[in-house]
Write a protein that holds these residues in place. Structure first.
Motif, PDB file in Angstrom:
ATOM      1  N   GLY A   7       0.781  -1.223   0.000  1.00 19.26           N
ATOM      2  CA  GLY A   7       0.000   0.000   0.000  1.00 19.26           C
ATOM      3  C   GLY A   7       0.815   1.275   0.000  1.00 19.26           C
ATOM      4  N   GLY A   8       2.122   1.150   0.098  1.00 19.94           N
ATOM      5  CA  GLY A   8       2.954   2.341   0.063  1.00 19.94           C
ATOM      6  C   GLY A   8       2.988   2.955  -1.323  1.00 19.94           C
ATOM      7  N   GLY A   9       3.609   4.121  -1.411  1.00 16.90           N
ATOM      8  CA  GLY A   9       3.712   4.780  -2.691  1.00 16.90           C
ATOM      9  C   GLY A   9       4.173   6.206  -2.539  1.00 16.90           C
ATOM     10  N   LEU A  10       4.084   6.939  -3.634  1.00 14.16           N
ATOM     11  CA  LEU A  10       4.450   8.351  -3.658  1.00 14.16           C
ATOM     12  C   LEU A  10       3.178   9.178  -3.602  1.00 14.16           C
ATOM     13  N   VAL A  11       3.120  10.089  -2.655  1.00 12.71           N
ATOM     14  CA  VAL A  11       1.922  10.913  -2.496  1.00 12.71           C
ATOM     15  C   VAL A  11       2.345  12.331  -2.150  1.00 12.71           C
ATOM     16  N   GLN A  12       1.547  13.293  -2.527  1.00  7.48           N
ATOM     17  CA  GLN A  12       1.841  14.677  -2.182  1.00  7.48           C
ATOM     18  C   GLN A  12       1.451  14.960  -0.731  1.00  7.48           C
ATOM     19  N   ALA A  13       2.099  15.926  -0.159  1.00  4.86           N
ATOM     20  CA  ALA A  13       1.753  16.346   1.195  1.00  4.86           C
ATOM     21  C   ALA A  13       0.265  16.682   1.273  1.00  4.86           C
ATOM     22  N   GLY A  14      -0.360  16.229   2.341  1.00  7.68           N
ATOM     23  CA  GLY A  14      -1.790  16.415   2.506  1.00  7.68           C
ATOM     24  C   GLY A  14      -2.620  15.253   2.007  1.00  7.68           C
ATOM     25  N   GLY A  15      -1.980  14.337   1.286  1.00  6.37           N
ATOM     26  CA  GLY A  15      -2.687  13.187   0.750  1.00  6.37           C
ATOM     27  C   GLY A  15      -2.839  12.061   1.753  1.00  6.37           C
ATOM     28  N   SER A  16      -3.360  10.942   1.270  1.00  8.04           N
ATOM     29  CA  SER A  16      -3.648   9.802   2.129  1.00  8.04           C
ATOM     30  C   SER A  16      -3.159   8.513   1.499  1.00  8.04           C
ATOM     31  N   LEU A  17      -2.877   7.552   2.355  1.00  6.07           N
ATOM     32  CA  LEU A  17      -2.549   6.208   1.921  1.00  6.07           C
ATOM     33  C   LEU A  17      -3.144   5.223   2.918  1.00  6.07           C
ATOM     34  N   ARG A  18      -3.481   4.036   2.441  1.00 10.70           N
ATOM     35  CA  ARG A  18      -3.875   2.965   3.339  1.00 10.70           C
ATOM     36  C   ARG A  18      -2.894   1.815   3.182  1.00 10.70           C
ATOM     37  N   LEU A  19      -2.180   1.531   4.241  1.00 15.56           N
ATOM     38  CA  LEU A  19      -1.234   0.431   4.254  1.00 15.56           C
ATOM     39  C   LEU A  19      -1.934  -0.830   4.734  1.00 15.56           C
ATOM     40  N   SER A  20      -1.562  -1.952   4.144  1.00 19.17           N
ATOM     41  CA  SER A  20      -2.150  -3.235   4.513  1.00 19.17           C
ATOM     42  C   SER A  20      -1.062  -4.185   4.998  1.00 19.17           C
ATOM     43  N   CYS A  21      -1.419  -5.006   5.960  1.00 17.81           N
ATOM     44  CA  CYS A  21      -0.522  -6.039   6.475  1.00 17.81           C
ATOM     45  C   CYS A  21      -1.311  -7.340   6.479  1.00 17.81           C
ATOM     46  N   ALA A  22      -1.050  -8.169   5.504  1.00 16.26           N
ATOM     47  CA  ALA A  22      -1.769  -9.426   5.375  1.00 16.26           C
ATOM     48  C   ALA A  22      -0.913 -10.567   5.909  1.00 16.26           C
TER      49      ALA A  22
END
Length: 124
Positions: A7-22
């Motif tokens: 779920g990681g990646g490159l995002v601009q400040a103020g953005g969102s990400l959802r990380l997953s741990c399966a």
């Protein structure tokens, strides 16, 4: 047991990400599952954790108010939703677990199983 972080990646400040741990190979039920992060040249630091059975959650001050950790029983997966991302959130994010909820959720030394990490890069 294997923990697969994604779920990681490159995002601009103020953005969102959802990380997953399966998890595979064993159930996370009864475990404490945590997220840690490590920026270049810095030590690994605690971000968030959840005690599966009792649903208690724990957050680092730097994440509190912007991050939400949650679990999905059916998918044997833990998530870390990160909002209002800042450049200082840039790091490799690792998930980890230890069984039976015994140990300090804040301490990486108490975790038994570790995933491989997922890169989060926040641009300004």
């Amino acid at each position: 047991v294997q923990l697969q972080a994604s779920g990681g990646g490159l995002v601009q400040a103020g953005g969102s990400l959802r990380l997953s741990c399966a998890a595979s190979g064993r159930s996370l039920s009864g475990d404490t599952v945590g997220w840690f992060r490590q920026a270049p040249g810095k030590e690994r630091e605690f971000a968030a954790a959840i005690k599966w059975n009792i649903d208690n959650t724990y957050y680092a001050d730097s994440v509190k108010g912007r991050g939400t950790i949650s679990r999905d029983n059916a998918k044997n997966t833990v998530y870390l939703q990160m909002n209002s991302l800042k450049p200082e959130d840039t790091a490799v994010y690792y998930c980890a677990s230890f069984p039976l909820n015994r140990g300090n959720a804040y301490s990486p030394k108490d975790y038994t199983y570790w995933g491989q990490g997922t890169q989060v890069t926040v641009s300004s």
